[in-house]
Scaffold this motif. Structure first.
Motif, PDB file in Angstrom:
ATOM      1  N   VAL A 193      36.399   7.804  15.457  1.00  0.00           N
ATOM      2  CA  VAL A 193      37.042   8.992  14.905  1.00  0.00           C
ATOM      3  C   VAL A 193      36.766   9.103  13.406  1.00  0.00           C
ATOM      4  O   VAL A 193      36.485  10.197  12.891  1.00  0.00           O
ATOM      5  CB  VAL A 193      38.559   8.961  15.173  1.00  0.00           C
ATOM      6  CG1 VAL A 193      39.268  10.082  14.424  1.00  0.00           C
ATOM      7  CG2 VAL A 193      38.839   9.072  16.670  1.00  0.00           C
ATOM      8  N   LEU A 194      36.802   7.978  12.699  1.00  0.00           N
ATOM      9  CA  LEU A 194      36.593   7.996  11.256  1.00  0.00           C
ATOM     10  C   LEU A 194      35.200   8.482  10.900  1.00  0.00           C
ATOM     11  O   LEU A 194      35.030   9.352  10.036  1.00  0.00           O
ATOM     12  CB  LEU A 194      36.829   6.609  10.671  1.00  0.00           C
ATOM     13  CG  LEU A 194      36.587   6.485   9.160  1.00  0.00           C
ATOM     14  CD1 LEU A 194      37.526   7.397   8.384  1.00  0.00           C
ATOM     15  CD2 LEU A 194      36.742   5.034   8.702  1.00  0.00           C
ATOM     16  N   ARG A 195      34.174   7.936  11.543  1.00  0.00           N
ATOM     17  CA  ARG A 195      32.810   8.333  11.156  1.00  0.00           C
ATOM     18  C   ARG A 195      32.517   9.764  11.560  1.00  0.00           C
ATOM     19  O   ARG A 195      31.813  10.491  10.864  1.00  0.00           O
ATOM     20  CB  ARG A 195      31.794   7.390  11.750  1.00  0.00           C
ATOM     21  CG  ARG A 195      31.729   7.527  13.239  1.00  0.00           C
ATOM     22  CD  ARG A 195      30.823   6.537  13.839  1.00  0.00           C
ATOM     23  NE  ARG A 195      30.881   6.806  15.271  1.00  0.00           N
ATOM     24  CZ  ARG A 195      30.500   5.965  16.163  1.00  0.00           C
ATOM     25  NH1 ARG A 195      30.070   4.808  15.795  1.00  0.00           N
ATOM     26  NH2 ARG A 195      30.551   6.266  17.422  1.00  0.00           N
ATOM     27  N   ALA A 196      33.097  10.233  12.706  1.00  0.00           N
ATOM     28  CA  ALA A 196      32.948  11.632  13.085  1.00  0.00           C
ATOM     29  C   ALA A 196      33.635  12.537  12.071  1.00  0.00           C
ATOM     30  O   ALA A 196      33.118  13.602  11.713  1.00  0.00           O
ATOM     31  CB  ALA A 196      33.524  11.866  14.483  1.00  0.00           C
ATOM     32  N   SER A 197      34.794  12.098  11.572  1.00  0.00           N
ATOM     33  CA  SER A 197      35.531  12.881  10.582  1.00  0.00           C
ATOM     34  C   SER A 197      34.762  12.981   9.277  1.00  0.00           C
ATOM     35  O   SER A 197      34.714  14.048   8.646  1.00  0.00           O
ATOM     36  CB  SER A 197      36.904  12.243  10.336  1.00  0.00           C
ATOM     37  OG  SER A 197      37.661  12.170  11.521  1.00  0.00           O
ATOM     38  N   ILE A 198      34.144  11.879   8.846  1.00  0.00           N
ATOM     39  CA  ILE A 198      33.371  11.892   7.604  1.00  0.00           C
ATOM     40  C   ILE A 198      32.161  12.810   7.739  1.00  0.00           C
ATOM     41  O   ILE A 198      31.844  13.591   6.832  1.00  0.00           O
ATOM     42  CB  ILE A 198      32.933  10.461   7.239  1.00  0.00           C
ATOM     43  CG1 ILE A 198      34.156   9.612   6.878  1.00  0.00           C
ATOM     44  CG2 ILE A 198      31.926  10.474   6.092  1.00  0.00           C
ATOM     45  CD1 ILE A 198      33.847   8.147   6.677  1.00  0.00           C
ATOM     46  N   LEU A 199      31.484  12.743   8.875  1.00  0.00           N
ATOM     47  CA  LEU A 199      30.328  13.597   9.102  1.00  0.00           C
ATOM     48  C   LEU A 199      30.725  15.067   9.076  1.00  0.00           C
ATOM     49  O   LEU A 199      30.062  15.896   8.438  1.00  0.00           O
ATOM     50  CB  LEU A 199      29.680  13.247  10.451  1.00  0.00           C
ATOM     51  CG  LEU A 199      28.449  14.065  10.848  1.00  0.00           C
ATOM     52  CD1 LEU A 199      27.322  13.877   9.844  1.00  0.00           C
ATOM     53  CD2 LEU A 199      27.973  13.669  12.245  1.00  0.00           C
ATOM     54  N   THR A 245      43.912  15.687  15.510  1.00  0.00           N
ATOM     55  CA  THR A 245      44.735  15.896  14.309  1.00  0.00           C
ATOM     56  C   THR A 245      44.231  15.030  13.158  1.00  0.00           C
ATOM     57  O   THR A 245      44.099  15.499  12.021  1.00  0.00           O
ATOM     58  CB  THR A 245      46.206  15.558  14.599  1.00  0.00           C
ATOM     59  OG1 THR A 245      46.675  16.380  15.667  1.00  0.00           O
ATOM     60  CG2 THR A 245      47.071  15.797  13.369  1.00  0.00           C
ATOM     61  N   ALA A 246      43.934  13.761  13.437  1.00  0.00           N
ATOM     62  CA  ALA A 246      43.401  12.871  12.406  1.00  0.00           C
ATOM     63  C   ALA A 246      42.038  13.367  11.913  1.00  0.00           C
ATOM     64  O   ALA A 246      41.753  13.356  10.709  1.00  0.00           O
ATOM     65  CB  ALA A 246      43.275  11.450  12.961  1.00  0.00           C
ATOM     66  N   PHE A 247      41.219  13.809  12.835  1.00  0.00           N
ATOM     67  CA  PHE A 247      39.894  14.346  12.508  1.00  0.00           C
ATOM     68  C   PHE A 247      40.020  15.577  11.613  1.00  0.00           C
ATOM     69  O   PHE A 247      39.347  15.698  10.581  1.00  0.00           O
ATOM     70  CB  PHE A 247      39.176  14.685  13.817  1.00  0.00           C
ATOM     71  CG  PHE A 247      37.972  15.550  13.670  1.00  0.00           C
ATOM     72  CD1 PHE A 247      36.754  15.018  13.299  1.00  0.00           C
ATOM     73  CD2 PHE A 247      38.048  16.915  13.926  1.00  0.00           C
ATOM     74  CE1 PHE A 247      35.629  15.821  13.172  1.00  0.00           C
ATOM     75  CE2 PHE A 247      36.930  17.723  13.812  1.00  0.00           C
ATOM     76  CZ  PHE A 247      35.721  17.178  13.431  1.00  0.00           C
ATOM     77  N   ALA A 248      40.903  16.496  12.003  1.00  0.00           N
ATOM     78  CA  ALA A 248      41.058  17.738  11.246  1.00  0.00           C
ATOM     79  C   ALA A 248      41.706  17.510   9.890  1.00  0.00           C
ATOM     80  O   ALA A 248      41.533  18.318   8.973  1.00  0.00           O
ATOM     81  CB  ALA A 248      41.877  18.741  12.062  1.00  0.00           C
ATOM     82  N   PHE A 249      42.445  16.412   9.755  1.00  0.00           N
ATOM     83  CA  PHE A 249      43.123  16.119   8.498  1.00  0.00           C
ATOM     84  C   PHE A 249      42.112  15.945   7.367  1.00  0.00           C
ATOM     85  O   PHE A 249      42.281  16.492   6.277  1.00  0.00           O
ATOM     86  CB  PHE A 249      43.973  14.856   8.657  1.00  0.00           C
ATOM     87  CG  PHE A 249      44.737  14.463   7.426  1.00  0.00           C
ATOM     88  CD1 PHE A 249      45.794  15.227   6.984  1.00  0.00           C
ATOM     89  CD2 PHE A 249      44.401  13.320   6.718  1.00  0.00           C
ATOM     90  CE1 PHE A 249      46.513  14.872   5.841  1.00  0.00           C
ATOM     91  CE2 PHE A 249      45.113  12.947   5.589  1.00  0.00           C
ATOM     92  CZ  PHE A 249      46.169  13.725   5.157  1.00  0.00           C
ATOM     93  N   LEU A 250      41.032  15.204   7.619  1.00  0.00           N
ATOM     94  CA  LEU A 250      40.011  15.034   6.593  1.00  0.00           C
ATOM     95  C   LEU A 250      39.267  16.335   6.322  1.00  0.00           C
ATOM     96  O   LEU A 250      38.863  16.608   5.181  1.00  0.00           O
ATOM     97  CB  LEU A 250      39.023  13.940   7.005  1.00  0.00           C
ATOM     98  CG  LEU A 250      39.532  12.496   6.956  1.00  0.00           C
ATOM     99  CD1 LEU A 250      38.401  11.523   7.258  1.00  0.00           C
ATOM    100  CD2 LEU A 250      40.161  12.178   5.610  1.00  0.00           C
TER     101      LEU A 250
END
Length: 368
Positions: free
Chosen positions: A171-177, A306-311
């Motif tokens: 989830v973190l690396r997808a969010s950063i991308l 939600t975590a993804f959209a937060f970034l």
């Protein structure tokens, strides 16, 4: 910049509470409530402007409210689409929705070109509110084809979100991308007006036409998703789509720089915009598909989104700010080339770092 800050700052605070509210009301019911609030806000804003309220202060007030509601609805859209337009993957469901959204955006861009040239700006908010009503009625009277997932851990909003980003590497690396792409290539649609203005293109006509072409490209995104899915995993398919979109951004700027015959320049712009529109949507859909399949024990799709959209909420106001500074400093054509190159560099570094780290559960290629 101030308007964007007022819009997104409350959204950052509100977004983690989406799962808590959904847990209390239910996903479908809360989504309908949120859409209804957006209708009320749009009509109220139009009414306030028509009654002579100070335009800038009124926009500041309503931007904050719309930012809060819109940020929560943004989290729920992928989950709703997965239930109303079922497919084997989240990307497949979102691709189906992209066709309808793209068609609507084509007509919307062309209609807005006419509307803003003929009527007061407040009319746009009226139309936006009124046209949301059929959407709400559809949601009220049509049940989803598949059950909508209910979130868990609804009483630990911030803790759950931060724990997911800290411990779920996928989830973190997808969010950063996604956040990087949102900052570098995402603002094109919202920056069409200053771009066309800087390029000396007629503002009320060609800006709308360019938005229509970008929306037409969005309708082609299911083909891009299918083509990329056959060759890459969801995350790296999304990375490839973002890289192609970045190259089209640079191509767009080079065409404006170098191509002299007007008909040839506009032909190149149309091709670049079509590919860009398709790949930008395909990249986002594939990355969301990665997030939706990254759930672990005690995690839900809604919580991960939600975590993804937060970034993404942090990146959303940064992008237009970067574009605005670059356009002021370098001009529109140079900005397109520079941001396109930066996008390619960002994707290359992101993919390379993942491969060096031997990230689990994310093969680069899906087929030998």
């Amino acid at each position: 910049g101030v308007l964007l800050a007022v819009k997104f700052a409350p959204a950052i605070i509100a977004k983690p509470y989406t799962t808590w509210l959904v847990g209390r009301f239910g996903t479908r019911k809360f989504f309908v409530i949120g859409q209804s609030l957006m209708v009320i806000l749009n009509l109220s804003l139009a009414g306030a402007l028509q009654l002579g309220a100070p335009a800038y202060l009124t926009l500041l007030l309503f931007s904050g409210c719309m930012g809060v509601v819109g940020s929560m609805l943004h989290v729920l859209v992928p989950v709703m689409m997965k239930s109303y337009l079922p497919s084997a993957t989240m990307a497949g469901s979102l691709s189906k929705a992209a066709v309808a959204n793209g068609l609507a955006s084509v007509f919307g861009a062309l209609f807005a070109t006419f509307l803003l040239a003929q009527l007061a700006p407040a009319a746009a908010f009226v139309v936006n509110g009124v046209l949301t009503i059929p959407y709400i009625l559809f949601l009220l009277f049509n049940r989803p084809q598949e059950p909508i997932e209910s979130p868990t851990n609804v009483h630990r909003t911030w803790r759950t979100l931060l724990t997911t980003l800290k411990t779920n590497r996928r989830v973190l690396r997808a969010s950063i991308l996604a956040a990087g792409a949102l900052a570098l290539i995402g603002p094109l649609n919202s920056m069409v007006v200053p771009l066309t203005q800087d390029l000396g293109i007629a503002l009320t006509s060609n800006a709308g036409y360019l938005l229509a072409v970008l929306a037409a490209g969005q309708m082609l995104s299911p083909f891009s998703v299918r083509w990329l899915s056959r060759r890459f995993s969801a995350l790296y398919g999304g990375a490839c789509a973002i890289a192609i979109a970045g190259s089209m951004l640079a191509f767009f700027g080079i065409i404006v720089w170098l191509v002299k015959p007007e008909w040839l320049m506009f032909t190149g712009i149309v091709v670049a915009a079509l590919v860009f529109g398709s790949m930008r949507i395909a990249g986002g859909n594939l990355i969301l598909s990665e997030v939706s399949t990254s759930t672990r024990e005690n995690e839900t799709t809604q919580g991960n989104i939600t975590a993804f959209a937060f970034l993404d909420t942090f990146a959303a106001p940064i992008g237009p700010l970067i574009w605005g500074i670059f356009i002021d400093g370098f001009g529109a054509a140079s900005t397109l080339v520079l941001l396109g190159v930066l996008t390619l560099i960002f994707v290359s570094v992101h993919v390379s770092s993942d491969r060096r780290a031997h990230v689990d559960s994310a093969p680069l290629i899906t087929r030998p």
